[in-house]
Design an enzyme around this catalytic site. Structure first.
Site, PDB file in Angstrom:
ATOM      1  N   HIS A 165       0.835  -1.228  -0.146  1.00  0.00           N
ATOM      2  CA  HIS A 165       0.007   0.197  -0.130  1.00  0.00           C
ATOM      3  C   HIS A 165       0.755   1.334   0.038  1.00  0.00           C
ATOM      4  CE1 HIS A 165      -3.437  -2.504   0.777  1.00  0.00           C
ATOM      5  NE2 HIS A 165      -4.214  -1.675   0.725  1.00  0.00           N
ATOM      6  N   HIS A 201       0.425  -3.467   9.337  1.00  0.00           N
ATOM      7  CA  HIS A 201       1.792  -3.315   8.886  1.00  0.00           C
ATOM      8  C   HIS A 201       2.583  -2.567  10.347  1.00  0.00           C
ATOM      9  CE1 HIS A 201       2.303  -4.414   4.998  1.00  0.00           C
ATOM     10  NE2 HIS A 201       1.059  -3.929   4.875  1.00  0.00           N
TER      11      HIS A 201
END
Length: 395
Positions: A164, A211
């Site tokens: 991302h 993350h």
């Protein structure tokens, strides 16, 4: 330095960021140190972390939300700041298929072909490197507890680097670089917009618990390095893609070889499917770029610069919206039609029912299914839709 990297790779900074933004696991909403965690709460962790036993999900009550993780994990959480909740949920969507399948074609249909071409090529390269890196490094995602995980599908993947963050950095800054010499607008404004866009997507990966800080920083830095390395060759690559007679063949063969030789894992992960989707869309779009240059007005000229954005009028807005809605309808129709046709043909060839999820995950099924479907989508967006726009008088 090793201690700093260890801290950035740990789950605690992610959990603290979530608490600062008003996101708490159920039962911990009063505060406290997220490092302590809750010992009797089921862990919901994905790749590289222990799996949790199936948990009996009960209907959330008293404002408690519930998310279902991999292998039946149920995790409840409380949102105390809905501004950050919806901001980061929206920002996370800017790194998903829904964004790619709308923004990239919109740029091609309504802004500038050369800008769109560069973004699509950079996006394909960056995403392939990011996806492969995940399955080579095999770094686990943040642990839950203490982290609250709001997304479940991607939790089956490894964490480092954040694709991302890579995609957001690549798309926003490649758009800036590709337009800053073609259009008159304040460079500072474009730089701030690119920075805000990429930062929101990066922070959303922390907020959603997908993350670690190091994953996000690593993803953004890798993308930035790739942009710097590829920038000097942009014009040459663009020229070859538009004029080389070998472009259509190489655009199909090279991505297919990469997909069939994707790193193998001990268990199923959606990374190969996602990579095939990206490379397929890029391959179909690249063939479309080449065809448009060969059989319509040539797109490549040495100094094809516009001095400014066109004046925005009500008529311009109507035409832009008409192009977008007509185009996105055709793109989504193509995707749905090709999914059904290709999956049906593969099911007939390999003798499995269409609803058999395990069969659809096999290499010989998943790669052609995703690649043919999304290369058709890319081709449709760059060839079929512009032809339809011309027929409808929207050019």
């Amino acid at each position: 330095m090793a201690r700093l990297l260890g801290t950035l790779r740990s789950s605690q900074p992610v959990a603290r960021f979530q608490r600062c933004c008003g996101l708490f696991p159920a039962g911990e909403e009063g505060g406290g140190d997220p490092a302590e965690g809750v010992r009797d709460r089921a862990a919901c962790n994905g790749a590289g972390a222990p799996r949790c036993p199936a948990a009996a999900g009960r209907r959330p009550s008293n404002g408690v939300r519930s998310g279902r993780g991999p292998q039946g994990c149920a995790q409840k959480y409380i949102v105390k700041n809905y501004f950050y909740y919806y901001l980061f949920k929206f920002s996370a969507a800017l790194g998903e298929e829904i964004f790619y399948i709308t923004f990239l074609p919109f740029t091609y249909w309504n802004i500038d072909h050369s800008v769109s071409r560069r973004m699509i090529i950079i996006w394909s390269i960056v995403m392939y490197i990011g996806q492969v890196s995940k399955d080579i490094l095999k770094w686990p995602r943040p642990l839950s507890p203490p982290v609250v995980k709001l997304e479940m599908r991607t939790d089956a993947e490894y964490g480092m680097p954040s694709t991302h963050a890579m995609a957001a950095t690549a798309i926003s800054f490649s758009f800036l670089i590709a337009t800053m010499n073609q259009y008159k607008y304040p460079f500072e404004l474009g730089l701030v917009a690119a920075f805000v866009f990429s930062t929101l997507v990066c922070l959303s990966r922390l907020y959603t618990g997908m993350h670690t800080v190091l994953d996000v920083i690593g993803g953004a830095l890798i993308s930035a390095v790739l942009l710097v390395l590829l920038y000097p060759a942009w014009d040459m690559i663009d020229h070859l893609l538009l004029t080389s007679p070998f472009c259509p063949l190489l655009s199909i063969v090279v991505p297919l070889v990469l997909c069939y030789n994707y790193p193998k894992l001990d268990y199923y992960s959606p990374t190969r499917a996602d990579t095939t989707t990206i490379l397929g869309a890029g391959a179909g779009a690249t063939v479309g770029f080449w065809l448009n240059n060969q059989y319509t007005a040539p797109a490549y000229t040495g100094k094809n610069f516009q001095l400014g954005f066109p004046l925005i009028t009500s008529k311009t807005v109507v035409v832009v919206l008409a192009r977008f809605f007509v185009g996105i309808f055709v793109v989504l129709l193509t995707r749905q039609l090709m999914k059904s046709v290709v999956l049906g043909m593969l099911g007939y060839r390999y003798k499995f029912p269409i609803g058999d999820l395990e069969a659809r995950r096999r290499l010989e099924v998943e790669v052609p299914y995703k690649f043919i479907t999304y290369s058709s989508v890319g081709f449709s967006a760059t060839v079929i839709v512009p032809l339809l726009h011309k027929l409808l008088g929207l050019m």
